[in-house]
Design a protein around this motif. Structure first.
Motif, short mmCIF file in Angstrom:
data_model
loop_
_atom_site.label_atom_id
_atom_site.label_comp_id
_atom_site.label_asym_id
_atom_site.label_seq_id
_atom_site.Cartn_x
_atom_site.Cartn_y
_atom_site.Cartn_z
N ASP A 45 0.83 -1.21 0.00
CA ASP A 45 0.00 0.00 0.00
C ASP A 45 0.86 1.26 0.00
OD1 ASP A 45 -2.36 -1.44 -0.02
OD2 ASP A 45 -2.70 -1.27 2.14
N GLY A 48 2.30 1.77 -3.42
CA GLY A 48 1.27 2.27 -4.32
C GLY A 48 1.07 3.77 -4.13
N ASN A 49 1.07 4.21 -2.88
CA ASN A 49 0.93 5.65 -2.60
C ASN A 49 2.12 6.42 -3.15
OD1 ASN A 49 -1.52 5.29 -1.29
ND2 ASN A 49 -0.59 5.12 0.73
N ARG A 50 3.30 5.86 -3.02
CA ARG A 50 4.49 6.53 -3.54
C ARG A 50 4.45 6.63 -5.06
NH1 ARG A 50 9.52 4.00 -0.02
NH2 ARG A 50 8.90 4.92 1.98
N VAL A 51 3.99 5.57 -5.72
CA VAL A 51 3.87 5.59 -7.18
C VAL A 51 2.86 6.66 -7.60
CG1 VAL A 51 3.09 4.28 -9.19
CG2 VAL A 51 4.64 3.22 -7.54
N ASP A 52 1.73 6.73 -6.90
CA ASP A 52 0.72 7.76 -7.20
C ASP A 52 1.31 9.16 -7.06
OD1 ASP A 52 -1.14 5.76 -7.66
OD2 ASP A 52 -2.13 5.98 -5.70
N ASP A 53 2.06 9.39 -5.97
CA ASP A 53 2.70 10.69 -5.76
C ASP A 53 3.70 11.00 -6.87
OD1 ASP A 53 1.23 11.07 -3.44
OD2 ASP A 53 2.87 10.50 -2.08
N GLU A 55 3.68 9.85 -9.97
CA GLU A 55 2.95 10.17 -11.19
C GLU A 55 2.42 11.61 -11.16
OE1 GLU A 55 0.01 7.07 -11.28
OE2 GLU A 55 1.28 5.77 -12.51
N LYS A 56 1.90 12.03 -10.00
CA LYS A 56 1.39 13.40 -9.87
C LYS A 56 2.53 14.40 -10.03
CE LYS A 56 -0.99 16.53 -6.71
NZ LYS A 56 -0.06 17.60 -6.98
N ASN A 57 3.66 14.14 -9.41
CA ASN A 57 4.81 15.04 -9.52
C ASN A 57 5.31 15.13 -10.97
OD1 ASN A 57 4.81 15.70 -6.81
ND2 ASN A 57 6.27 14.09 -6.25
#
Length: 77
Positions: A45, A48-53, A55-57
């Motif tokens: 989890d 996954g949060n790090r990957v989402d961050d 992608e946003k960056n």
């Protein structure tokens, strides 16, 4: 050193004690497995949060660079 024929005072002496001993071992293993499983799921989890961050960056950096929104490359005709 103890002779291999000698029994430890904690060794099971009959079927009931052996059954309880094995059940205790299985319960202990199940608890350890559950703990490890929970830790692995928490780490997944977090990743996954790090990957989402990330992608946003990347999208923010591309916008700042004037690239607009990120889209996949157009398909060849």
């Amino acid at each position: 050193m103890a002779d291999m024929g000698e029994l430890d005072k904690n060794d099971p002496k009959n079927m009931q004690e052996l059954t309880q001993y094995v059940q205790g071992l299985l319960q202990n293993m199940q608890e350890k497995f559950q703990l490890m499983s929970d830790q692995i799921l928490n780490r997944i989890d977090e990743m996954g949060n790090r990957v989402d961050d990330l992608e946003k960056n990347i999208a923010d950096l591309m916008t700042q660079a004037g690239a607009g929104t990120y889209e996949s490359a157009p398909e060849p005709r």
